[in-house]
Design an enzyme around this catalytic site. Structure first.
Site, short mmCIF file in Angstrom:
data_model
loop_
_atom_site.label_atom_id
_atom_site.label_comp_id
_atom_site.label_asym_id
_atom_site.label_seq_id
_atom_site.Cartn_x
_atom_site.Cartn_y
_atom_site.Cartn_z
N HIS A 123 30.05 28.94 26.86
CA HIS A 123 30.39 27.66 27.50
C HIS A 123 29.13 27.17 28.20
CE1 HIS A 123 32.31 25.06 30.55
NE2 HIS A 123 33.40 25.09 29.79
N ASP A 200 31.47 36.40 31.60
CA ASP A 200 32.25 35.21 31.94
C ASP A 200 33.69 35.49 31.53
OD1 ASP A 200 33.64 32.83 31.83
OD2 ASP A 200 32.04 31.69 30.85
N GLN A 203 38.21 33.02 30.29
CA GLN A 203 39.27 32.98 29.27
C GLN A 203 39.89 34.35 29.00
OE1 GLN A 203 40.51 30.28 28.21
NE2 GLN A 203 38.93 28.78 28.71
N LYS A 226 42.71 28.57 35.80
CA LYS A 226 43.04 28.94 34.42
C LYS A 226 44.02 30.10 34.38
CE LYS A 226 38.53 27.54 32.62
NZ LYS A 226 38.76 26.37 31.78
N CYS A 364 32.63 21.84 25.68
CA CYS A 364 31.51 22.33 26.50
C CYS A 364 30.80 23.50 25.83
CB CYS A 364 31.98 22.75 27.89
SG CYS A 364 32.65 21.40 28.85
#
Ligand code: PMP
Length: 405
Positions: A123, A200, A203, A226, A364
């Site tokens: 991202h 990261d 997700q 999220k 993104c």
């Protein structure tokens, strides 16, 4: 399927609403998830009955707000199995977590000629913060490539390491391809070169159990919004010895121990990295979201979403002209696709008119789009509150639109 979706949907009032007179089908969960009633109620209740600024307050409300804020840090620690709450830094979200780390890591450890490894599926939040610091300190980014299924090429990754490699920054789950990266393996390869790793987790945390000690990850970033929590709150996990060794990020209240015009000393962890009034209402709401997730069970969530995504994959691949991007072995609940020559924006707009919320565009991740040789996709991303009926509605709507073209 292992969870009671009907009961769960009752916890999310927004799922009952209609758009353009059609029942809402919300398939934009990778962008943000909807909020259960308990999370929204916690925000209202705290404003109505507790609100006061946290830390250092002698009065009752301040102490109560502080307890809630720090209890959330403990809930977050437990949720990702960090060793201590000193390792849980509250931020505004994944993006700020990564900017924080990029800024302080570069300032103290990256110089001309150094190298940071990222992947082509990152991202922009895990690319641009590094580029900004690279311009300042003169280090370079090296990029892990992928195969056509959307899996990282581990042999190529191994070859990227040199004596100048100082950090690996890689996503756990791709927000476009859905690929679940083998982060344990990526981390042990990096550690064999004595290189720390940032993952990261934007997700991954909402969809599967995450244990930062088990992964042995050095830094881990994610966003509350999220994972059914509020906007404006995120987390940077860091191993204590790393966070201790890094300089502060922003200056201000909370992060100091003593200030004079001659010399300022900084507060201990985790406050060293938390300048200013934190979003203490938001952190308490995050704790409620965590409690909600744990009540359903992360294993059950992962199993249900896995089945739903497999079902959706089958239904979508049945559609003539549909091209799926990201067919990795290990895949999260994200499907990116194009249909025939229909522009992704047109497809997304027409789906919206049928009540189906999907995301369109580059998500993104423009370097990934360049690698795939496309400008954008339609992306459907699933949550445990989605159903096979909704997937059927999506498949039927795509067929209808394809016939129109
Ligand atoms: N990384 C990934 C993989 C993401 O999917 C996102 C959100 N789309 C981000 C980072 C940025 O998250 P936020 O906007 O909450 O900071």
């Amino acid at each position: 399927m292992t969870i009671d979706v009907k009961a769960i949907r009752n916890d999310f009032p927004i799922l009952e609403r209609k758009v353009y007179g059609k029942p809402l089908v919300y398939f934009d969960n990778a962008a943000t998830t909807q909020k259960p009633r308990c999370v929204v109620d916690a925000i209202a209740e705290e404003y109505y009955s507790v609100n006061a600024n946290v830390h250092r307050g002698v009065h009752f409300l301040s102490q109560q707000a502080t307890s809630l804020h720090e209890a959330s840090r403990e809930a977050t620690r437990k949720f990702i199995n960090a060793r201590t709450t000193n390792e849980i830094i509250f931020t505004r979200g994944t993006t700020e977590s990564i900017n924080l780390l990029a800024s302080v890591f570069a300032q103290s450890r990256l110089r001309q000629g150094d190298e940071v490894i990222v992947s082509v599926m990152e991202h922009h939040s895990n690319i641009v913060p590094w580029q900004l610091q690279a311009q300042r300190y003169g280090f370079v980014l090296k990029v892990i490539p992928i195969n056509d299924q959307g899996e990282l090429l581990l042999d190529e990754y191994r070859k990227l390491f040199t004596p100048h490699t100082k950090l690996v920054a890689v996503t756990h789950v791709s927000n476009v391809l859905g690929t679940i990266n083998p982060v344990s393996e990526l981390i042990s390869i990096a550690h064999a070169h004595e290189v720390p790793v940032l993952v990261d987790g934007a997700q991954s945390v909402p969809h599967q159990p995450v244990d930062v000690q088990d992964l042995d990850v050095d830094f881990f970033a994610f966003s509350a919004h999220k994972m059914y929590g509020p906007t404006g709150v995120g987390v940077l996990y860091g191993k204590e010895r790393w966070l201790d060794a890094l300089p502060p990020y922003q200056g201000g209240g909370e992060m100091i121990s003593h200030v004079s015009f001659e010399k300022t000393t900084f507060n201990e962890l985790p406050f060293k990295f938390e300048a200013g009034t934190p979003d203490y209402i938001g952190t308490n709401a995050l704790a409620c979201a965590i409690q909600y997730l744990l009540h359903i069970g992360m294993d059950s969530i992962a199993a249900y979403e896995h089945q739903l995504t497999a079902y959706a994959t089958e239904r979508l691949l049945d559609i003539e002209g549909l091209r799926l991007f990201g067919t990795s072995q290990q895949k999260g609940s994200v499907l990116s696709f194009q249909v025939g020559n229909i522009h992704h924006f047109d497809l997304g707009t027409l789906l919206d008119r049928m009540g189906i919320a999907v995301r369109t565009g580059h998500h993104c991740a423009q370097p990934l789009m360049a690698r795939l040789g496309i400008e954008g996709t339609v992306r459907a991303s699933f949550s445990f509150y989605n159903t096979t009926d909704e997937v059927d509605a999506l498949a039927a709507a795509i067929r209808r639109i394809a016939r129109m073209f």
